[in-house]
Design an enzyme around this catalytic site. Structure first.
Site, mmCIF file in Angstrom:
data_model
loop_
_atom_site.group_PDB
_atom_site.id
_atom_site.type_symbol
_atom_site.label_atom_id
_atom_site.label_comp_id
_atom_site.label_asym_id
_atom_site.label_seq_id
_atom_site.Cartn_x
_atom_site.Cartn_y
_atom_site.Cartn_z
ATOM 1 N N LYS A 56 80.721 -40.043 -7.674
ATOM 2 C CA LYS A 56 81.505 -41.263 -7.425
ATOM 3 C C LYS A 56 82.873 -41.163 -8.103
ATOM 4 O O LYS A 56 83.900 -41.539 -7.537
ATOM 5 C CB LYS A 56 80.716 -42.494 -7.903
ATOM 6 N N GLN A 100 74.461 -48.166 -12.369
ATOM 7 C CA GLN A 100 73.675 -47.112 -11.720
ATOM 8 C C GLN A 100 72.178 -47.352 -11.946
ATOM 9 O O GLN A 100 71.735 -47.577 -13.065
ATOM 10 C CB GLN A 100 74.102 -45.737 -12.263
ATOM 11 N N ASP A 123 77.900 -52.783 -4.710
ATOM 12 C CA ASP A 123 76.590 -52.291 -4.274
ATOM 13 C C ASP A 123 75.941 -53.254 -3.273
ATOM 14 O O ASP A 123 74.927 -52.922 -2.656
ATOM 15 C CB ASP A 123 75.645 -52.166 -5.484
#
Ligand code: GUN
Length: 295
Positions: A56, A100, A123
């Protein structure tokens, strides 16, 4: 399609195309004196999570998106994580925040992901964004399912009236994937650990999306000739090699289209994250004219 000629969907090439468009969007924002920014929070030392965050970071650097990484120790408390998220929620140079997953067991994943401001929830996990998705109003979508829909669109694969099976019922992939396919007029079945007749269901399916996290779960004899098979799995085999949930060599003899692992769904997840960062940046800067194709 005759045996052995299934089309390998190149997620890397498709994500590269999308990423080029993202770089242009970043330029447009920079001309308006705005640099989109993403913050990633990683708790503990999960090796797979470290690789995902590294990918990322690289994708942000390649497209001109500002990136901050917070590596917290395994024993981080819920309170410490809340205060970091609160700080990032009010930080002007950060437009998107990801925590994460998976988090260590002592942390409450749902509460923590819900702490992220909904406008910065790149997300698509917060209740508002998830609820809007359920109702068909797309705002910030979970990256992997959004990436799979993009792959299908790119390959001109029609979902309308198709019998689609999603294997896995996680909040990250399985559930949102089923909803997106349903909104795209598929007839959707969700299978999971307790499903008794997986093979029978798969054999009837025009589209199979497998996100079970179990190497070798989908074998050639479970797939109808000409089916589309999307492999979300990311497992290590006994030699340490990264493999999906689908036995690629067997299944590619039956499927019309199949995604490889690596190089299929994975790069699309990252591309969709970048897309969400841009969308979030526009959401937070309504004065900048939106020149961006949202969902
Ligand atoms: N872990 C595996 N996939 C994802 C994802 O898409 N987002 C986050 N935050 N964690 C993940």
């Amino acid at each position: 399609m005759p045996d052995g000629t299934s089309k390998r969907i190149d997620g890397r090439a498709i994500s590269d195309e999308i990423t080029k468009g993202i770089s242009k969007q970043v330029q447009i924002l920079k001309e308006a004196k705005i640099t989109p920014g993403l913050a990633a929070i990683l708790v503990g030392e999960n090796p797979a999570s470290k690789i995902y965050v590294k990918n990322k970071r690289k994708a942000c650097q390649d497209t001109g998106i500002y990136f901050e990484e917070y590596n917290l120790p395994l024993d981080t408390t819920q309170g410490r994580l809340y205060s970091l998220i609160d700080k990032l929620n009010s930080k002007n140079d950060i437009n998107g925040i990801i925590v994460q997953l998976p988090l260590p067991k002592h942390l409450d994943e749902k509460r923590i992901t819900s702490r992220v401001a909904c406008d910065k929830d790149v997300d698509g996990f917060c209740p508002k964004n998830a609820g809007l998705m359920l109702q068909g109003s797309y705002r910030l979508l979970p990256c992997t399912p959004a990436g799979i829909m993009e792959l299908l669109r790119h390959e001109n694969i029609k979902t309308e009236g198709k019998f689609s099976t999603v294997i896995g019922r996680s909040n990250i992939v399985g559930k949102p994937m089923a909803i997106l396919l349903l909104h795209a007029d598929s007839t959707v079945t969700i299978c999971h650990r307790k499903t008794k007749n997986l093979k029978e269901i798969c054999l009837k399916s025009d589209i199979i999306v497998c996100a079970a996290g179990k190497a070798g779960l989908i074998t050639g004899d479970m797939v109808k000739k000409g089916a589309i098979v999307i492999d979300v799995g990311m497992n290590r085999d006994s030699n340490g090699k990264i493999v999906g949930d689908v036995l690629f060599d067997e299944v590619s003899k039956k499927a019309s289209h199949i995604t490889p692992v690596p190089g299929g769904v994975g790069p699309m997840t990252v591309a969709m994250l970048l897309k969400n960062v841009i969308t979030a940046t526009f959401l937070q800067n309504p004065h900048v004219p939106l020149k961006f194709n949202r969902y």
